[in-house]
Design an enzyme around this catalytic site. Sequence first.
Site: not given
Length: 185
Positions: A106, A168
């Site tokens: 990111d 997840r």
Amino acid sequence: MRDPNIGEILIQSDELRRRVEVLGAEISADYAGPPAREIHLVCVLKGAVLFVADLMRQLTVPCQVDFMAVSSYGSSTRSSGVVRILKDLDKSIEGKHVLIVEDIIDSGLTLQYLLRNLSSRKPASLEVCSLLTKPSRAEVDVPIRYTGFELPDRYAVGYGLDLDQRYRNLPYVAALTDEAVAAAG
Ligand code: PRP
Ligand code: MN
Ligand code: MG
């Protein structure tokens, strides 16, 4: 029934599977040599768990896997770049051919820290494989040898990526709904 926090699917599970197959073949060809190099995968917990499990099954060269858990602290929405090791590697990587496996880059701050930390341990080589990158959010330039997909600037969950530790397990990568992003702050 779909979870109300889960919006548009960004990457379907069969797209993930096909891309991981290609990445596995590419990495295998690179490390097959000559000279043949055994790959020491470093899986960055927890996000990269699903990716590394699928990727290593596609490798046709010798490999080992070890795990590292890191936490960046500071504000919750922005990575501070100050990273703490929660779980270190079990074994030395000195003289080994290390491939860091991440789910997503990111800001790049976590990876920048990991590259500095691991390179100080004198591996024979150090490369990065990230399933996802978000070029629009990059704050530092980090060398990524293998990339799966580039993501738009959307909060993504699934296939390892979490929202407060949830989601997840989704077999695809999906965007959160605007409402869920707003609620998460
Ligand atoms: C996420 C992701 C990367 C990192 C990327 O991990 O899995 O490791 O953030 O962010 P950056 O490039 O801005 O540093 P997180 O800290 O959420 O831990 P997790 O893997 O356990 O979810
Ligand atoms: Mn992570
Ligand atoms: Mg996370």
